[in-house]
Motif scaffolding. Structure first.
Motif, PDB file in Angstrom:
ATOM      1  N   SER A   1       0.827 -46.161  37.883  1.00  0.00           N
ATOM      2  CA  SER A   1      -0.582 -46.393  38.192  1.00  0.00           C
ATOM      3  C   SER A   1      -1.363 -45.099  38.373  1.00  0.00           C
ATOM      4  O   SER A   1      -2.580 -45.073  38.282  1.00  0.00           O
ATOM      5  CB  SER A   1      -0.704 -47.254  39.452  1.00  0.00           C
ATOM      6  N   LYS A   2      -0.669 -43.986  38.636  1.00  0.00           N
ATOM      7  CA  LYS A   2      -1.345 -42.701  38.790  1.00  0.00           C
ATOM      8  C   LYS A   2      -1.322 -41.875  37.509  1.00  0.00           C
ATOM      9  O   LYS A   2      -1.772 -40.725  37.505  1.00  0.00           O
ATOM     10  CB  LYS A   2      -0.713 -41.910  39.940  1.00  0.00           C
ATOM     11  N   ASN A   3      -0.802 -42.459  36.429  1.00  0.00           N
ATOM     12  CA  ASN A   3      -0.691 -41.721  35.165  1.00  0.00           C
ATOM     13  C   ASN A   3      -0.003 -40.368  35.362  1.00  0.00           C
ATOM     14  O   ASN A   3      -0.378 -39.362  34.773  1.00  0.00           O
ATOM     15  CB  ASN A   3      -2.076 -41.521  34.531  1.00  0.00           C
ATOM     16  N   ALA A   4       1.013 -40.382  36.218  1.00  0.00           N
ATOM     17  CA  ALA A   4       1.738 -39.155  36.523  1.00  0.00           C
ATOM     18  C   ALA A   4       2.970 -38.983  35.640  1.00  0.00           C
ATOM     19  O   ALA A   4       3.652 -37.972  35.725  1.00  0.00           O
ATOM     20  CB  ALA A   4       2.163 -39.147  37.989  1.00  0.00           C
ATOM     21  N   GLY A   5       3.270 -39.987  34.819  1.00  0.00           N
ATOM     22  CA  GLY A   5       4.420 -39.897  33.926  1.00  0.00           C
ATOM     23  C   GLY A   5       5.718 -40.330  34.556  1.00  0.00           C
ATOM     24  O   GLY A   5       6.761 -40.309  33.899  1.00  0.00           O
ATOM     25  N   ILE A   6       5.698 -40.719  35.829  1.00  0.00           N
ATOM     26  CA  ILE A   6       6.884 -41.224  36.507  1.00  0.00           C
ATOM     27  C   ILE A   6       6.459 -42.327  37.471  1.00  0.00           C
ATOM     28  O   ILE A   6       5.267 -42.531  37.717  1.00  0.00           O
ATOM     29  CB  ILE A   6       7.624 -40.123  37.306  1.00  0.00           C
ATOM     30  N   VAL A   7       7.442 -43.025  38.018  1.00  0.00           N
ATOM     31  CA  VAL A   7       7.181 -43.943  39.122  1.00  0.00           C
ATOM     32  C   VAL A   7       7.299 -43.154  40.427  1.00  0.00           C
ATOM     33  O   VAL A   7       8.309 -42.494  40.670  1.00  0.00           O
ATOM     34  CB  VAL A   7       8.198 -45.103  39.142  1.00  0.00           C
ATOM     35  N   VAL A   8       6.265 -43.184  41.231  1.00  0.00           N
ATOM     36  CA  VAL A   8       6.360 -42.636  42.587  1.00  0.00           C
ATOM     37  C   VAL A   8       7.046 -43.725  43.406  1.00  0.00           C
ATOM     38  O   VAL A   8       6.428 -44.682  43.850  1.00  0.00           O
ATOM     39  CB  VAL A   8       4.978 -42.279  43.151  1.00  0.00           C
TER      40      VAL A   8
ATOM     41  N   PRO B   1      15.191 -41.154  25.792  1.00  0.00           N
ATOM     42  CA  PRO B   1      14.002 -40.479  25.257  1.00  0.00           C
ATOM     43  C   PRO B   1      12.775 -40.686  26.146  1.00  0.00           C
ATOM     44  O   PRO B   1      12.591 -41.754  26.735  1.00  0.00           O
ATOM     45  CB  PRO B   1      13.807 -41.144  23.888  1.00  0.00           C
ATOM     46  N   ASP B   2      11.954 -39.664  26.234  1.00  0.00           N
ATOM     47  CA  ASP B   2      10.732 -39.766  27.030  1.00  0.00           C
ATOM     48  C   ASP B   2       9.844 -40.912  26.568  1.00  0.00           C
ATOM     49  O   ASP B   2       9.209 -41.590  27.388  1.00  0.00           O
ATOM     50  CB  ASP B   2       9.939 -38.449  26.964  1.00  0.00           C
ATOM     51  N   ILE B   3       9.814 -41.159  25.256  1.00  0.00           N
ATOM     52  CA  ILE B   3       8.943 -42.218  24.732  1.00  0.00           C
ATOM     53  C   ILE B   3       9.412 -43.585  25.233  1.00  0.00           C
ATOM     54  O   ILE B   3       8.593 -44.458  25.509  1.00  0.00           O
ATOM     55  CB  ILE B   3       8.891 -42.174  23.179  1.00  0.00           C
ATOM     56  N   TRP B   4      10.739 -43.751  25.389  1.00  0.00           N
ATOM     57  CA  TRP B   4      11.254 -45.022  25.923  1.00  0.00           C
ATOM     58  C   TRP B   4      10.768 -45.201  27.362  1.00  0.00           C
ATOM     59  O   TRP B   4      10.315 -46.282  27.744  1.00  0.00           O
ATOM     60  CB  TRP B   4      12.777 -45.024  25.884  1.00  0.00           C
ATOM     61  N   ILE B   5      10.863 -44.129  28.141  1.00  0.00           N
ATOM     62  CA  ILE B   5      10.445 -44.199  29.544  1.00  0.00           C
ATOM     63  C   ILE B   5       8.949 -44.441  29.648  1.00  0.00           C
ATOM     64  O   ILE B   5       8.480 -45.255  30.457  1.00  0.00           O
ATOM     65  CB  ILE B   5      10.850 -42.913  30.277  1.00  0.00           C
ATOM     66  N   GLU B   6       8.177 -43.768  28.809  1.00  0.00           N
ATOM     67  CA  GLU B   6       6.731 -43.951  28.838  1.00  0.00           C
ATOM     68  C   GLU B   6       6.351 -45.386  28.495  1.00  0.00           C
ATOM     69  O   GLU B   6       5.460 -45.978  29.113  1.00  0.00           O
ATOM     70  CB  GLU B   6       6.072 -42.966  27.876  1.00  0.00           C
ATOM     71  N   ASN B   7       7.039 -45.957  27.509  1.00  0.00           N
ATOM     72  CA  ASN B   7       6.758 -47.348  27.150  1.00  0.00           C
ATOM     73  C   ASN B   7       7.105 -48.289  28.298  1.00  0.00           C
ATOM     74  O   ASN B   7       6.378 -49.259  28.571  1.00  0.00           O
ATOM     75  CB  ASN B   7       7.542 -47.739  25.897  1.00  0.00           C
ATOM     76  N   ALA B   8       8.222 -48.004  28.976  1.00  0.00           N
ATOM     77  CA  ALA B   8       8.603 -48.836  30.120  1.00  0.00           C
ATOM     78  C   ALA B   8       7.593 -48.709  31.252  1.00  0.00           C
ATOM     79  O   ALA B   8       7.189 -49.706  31.867  1.00  0.00           O
ATOM     80  CB  ALA B   8      10.002 -48.459  30.596  1.00  0.00           C
ATOM     81  N   LEU B   9       7.156 -47.484  31.527  1.00  0.00           N
ATOM     82  CA  LEU B   9       6.214 -47.255  32.623  1.00  0.00           C
ATOM     83  C   LEU B   9       4.880 -47.938  32.386  1.00  0.00           C
ATOM     84  O   LEU B   9       4.192 -48.332  33.337  1.00  0.00           O
ATOM     85  CB  LEU B   9       5.994 -45.757  32.819  1.00  0.00           C
ATOM     86  N   HIS B  10       4.502 -48.054  31.125  1.00  0.00           N
ATOM     87  CA  HIS B  10       3.197 -48.631  30.816  1.00  0.00           C
ATOM     88  C   HIS B  10       3.281 -50.089  30.363  1.00  0.00           C
ATOM     89  O   HIS B  10       2.281 -50.673  29.947  1.00  0.00           O
ATOM     90  CB  HIS B  10       2.488 -47.781  29.750  1.00  0.00           C
TER      91      HIS B  10
END
Length: 539
Positions: free
Chosen positions: A318-325, A249-258
């Motif tokens: 860190s760029k709030n892009a929704g992914i890891v660059v 789920p996107d929410i899982w990824i978003e929580n991990a990214l942040h």
């Protein structure tokens, strides 16, 4: 017996002894075994004082070969030598009080016990430490899936049709993720949870061709976190970082990214650097998560062509892009574009994704799908709309009438660009399928996306559409797409990092490199990564 075990494995460091578990790492694409050297790289991330503490507890919740527990045992045997001088007492303490595992199958439970205890039955005569049960601290229970109303497992999402199996077959209902209360499995607290969990159902490695494949490594991370360890260290596919993992789920990824609890991540673009002979699209990464940490992540990007990893020290998103660059070299290119354009990638009005339609723009369940055959080979007074589609993998066109166009009829009358919705990926050097002009009076099947789809915003001329194609054709454009596009599918979101240009004139790579002041190293990166796109022919 204990002296022989210690002498052969721990004392004689100058003599090379082949490790059978290094060979096992290459045997299977279904259950990816972890080579001992990778295990030790992961163990090196942990505070080494943990291996000098007789109270530290370790859990591998997805034992395959037992290599994690075996390598931990080696370190504990050395680290506790001063505290427990007697070797057999030290072995007994470590194996009974500090090391625990949950096997993923009955076979791997026997293999793991053989690796750790030197006997598949730790209550037998050949075990280096004696338990009063045949499992020791490496348990295996055959678990059945719990089927919901949709005939999917409520815990892992497995299909009942495929995984409701007879008792003689493995169910692959992994114990840790098929319980609401994982803390009750051992009724104890663990300081360190470390593992290489199964990656997905249906296929053992992520990136298989089945539409039913679903990533499950995130479930292991969630259940491990529920056990409240001090440290968590796992190796998984990296595709979660770019939101291309199937079923997470996107929410899982978003929580991990942040999350600010990831302390260290080693990210490998080529998975074979960790798992020789195994292909995992998108690469793999291992991380150290620390419960009491709240700060930036030490992020290391490993690229096969580089002698050492590229390092950066920041927040994952860190760029709030929704992914890891992931590649720091790409990161520096984005920073230069951002200096010129502002925070363009967070506003679809300023990046190319805003020009690209959603999937299934013209089609619905009844018309213009890949299998629909209601078109005509020739135009007529009724069949006046040019309909682009693929036939036998080659782009062609047929003719439809107005009643067969389900939606977005106004776009039909625009000059626009069509581009394949799938084709190329971030792991080849073309990245995108070939774009082509969609003249007024034309539409397309679900095979294509529409660039310049909105008649309220995008009234491009033919010349502007041709110039858009010159932009797409540049290596610069396709490199920026490759940052996010890691699969064949290319939805509008993969264009997030591509800035909008003035399309009253053509674009070349040289013009774009100069505009954004790219360095020679940055230009060489793009030039060496992306192959020229020759237009014409099929897609």
């Amino acid at each position: 017996m204990a002296e022989s075990f210690f002498d052969k494995i721990y004392k004689n460091k100058t003599q090379h002894t082949p490790d059978v578990l290094s060979c096992l790492a290459n045997l299977s694409n279904d259950e990816v075994f972890t080579p001992p050297d990778v295990v030790n790289q992961m163990l090196d991330l942990l505070p080494q004082k943990l291996f000098q503490n007789p109270n530290t507890t370790f859990l591998d919740p997805a034992c395959k070969t037992g290599v994690f527990l075996r390598e931990i045992a080696k370190r504990l045997l050395v680290g506790l030598e001063d505290k427990i001088p007697n070797l057999q007492e030290r072995i007994d303490h470590i194996f009974h009080k500090q090391l625990y595992g949950i096997a993923i199958t009955e076979l791997t439970s026997l293999l793991s016990r053989r690796s750790l205890y030197c006997s598949k039955y730790p209550n037998g005569p050949y075990s280096i430490t004696k338990f009063d049960n045949p499992e020791g601290n490496i348990r295996f229970r055959r678990i059945n899936h719990t089927w919901g109303k949709n005939e999917k497992c409520v815990f892992c999402g497995a299909s009942k049709e495929q995984w409701d199996r007879e008792d003689t077959l493995e169910t692959y209902a992994y114990e840790l993720i098929h319980t609401e209360n994982p803390e009750r499995l051992f009724n104890m607290k663990f300081d360190v949870i470390i593992s290489n969990p199964p990656y997905q159902m249906t296929f053992g490695i992520e990136g298989g061709n089945s539409s039913n494949a679903k990533s499950i490594y995130n479930l292991f991370i969630d259940k491990a976190a529920k056990l409240n360890p001090r440290y968590m260290c796992m190796i998984t596919p990296s595709r979660w970082m770019t939101k291309t993992a199937q079923g997470i789920p996107d929410i899982w990824i978003e929580n991990a990214l942040h999350s600010n609890q990831f302390k260290i991540i080693h990210d490998f673009e080529d998975a074979s650097e960790c798992f020789p002979g195994v292909e995992i699209k998108g690469g793999v990464s291992y991380f150290l998560w620390e419960k009491d940490y709240n700060g930036k992540c030490k992020y290391y990007f490993h690229k096969a062509s580089m002698t050492s990893p590229i390092y950066r020290y920041d927040y994952l998103d860190s760029k709030n892009a929704g992914i890891v660059v992931r590649n720091p070299q790409a990161y520096s290119i984005l920073e230069k574009i951002e200096q010129y354009e502002g925070a363009y990638y967070n506003n679809t009005a300023n990046n190319f994704s805003g020009l690209v339609s959603a999937k299934h723009f013209f089609d619905d369940s009844n018309y213009l799908t890949s299998n629909w055959k209601g078109y005509k080979d020739k135009s007529s007074s009724d069949y006046t709309i040019k309909y682009y589609l693929n036939v036998d993998r080659e782009r062609t066109f047929r003719w439809i009438n107005n009643s067969q166009l389900p939606k977005n009829k106004k776009t039909k009358d625009l000059w626009k660009v069509f581009i394949p919705a799938a084709g190329g990926s971030g792991y080849d050097d073309i990245i995108l399928g070939k774009p082509f002009i969609g003249e007024p009076g034309s539409v397309c099947s679900q095979t294509f996306l529409v660039i310049g789809y909105d008649p309220e915003k995008h009234n491009f001329s033919r010349l502007e559409c041709e110039n858009i194609i010159t932009y797409i054709q540049t290596k610069f454009f396709r490199y920026l797409v490759s940052i996010k596009k890691k699969t064949q599918n290319g939805p509008r979101g993969v264009y997030q990092f591509v800035p909008i240009q003035d399309f009253t004139h053509k674009w070349t790579d040289e013009m774009l490199y100069e505009k954004y002041n790219l360095s020679n190293d940055e230009i060489n990166l793009i030039e060496s990564t992306i192959r020229p796109m020759e237009l014409g022919g099929d897609n």
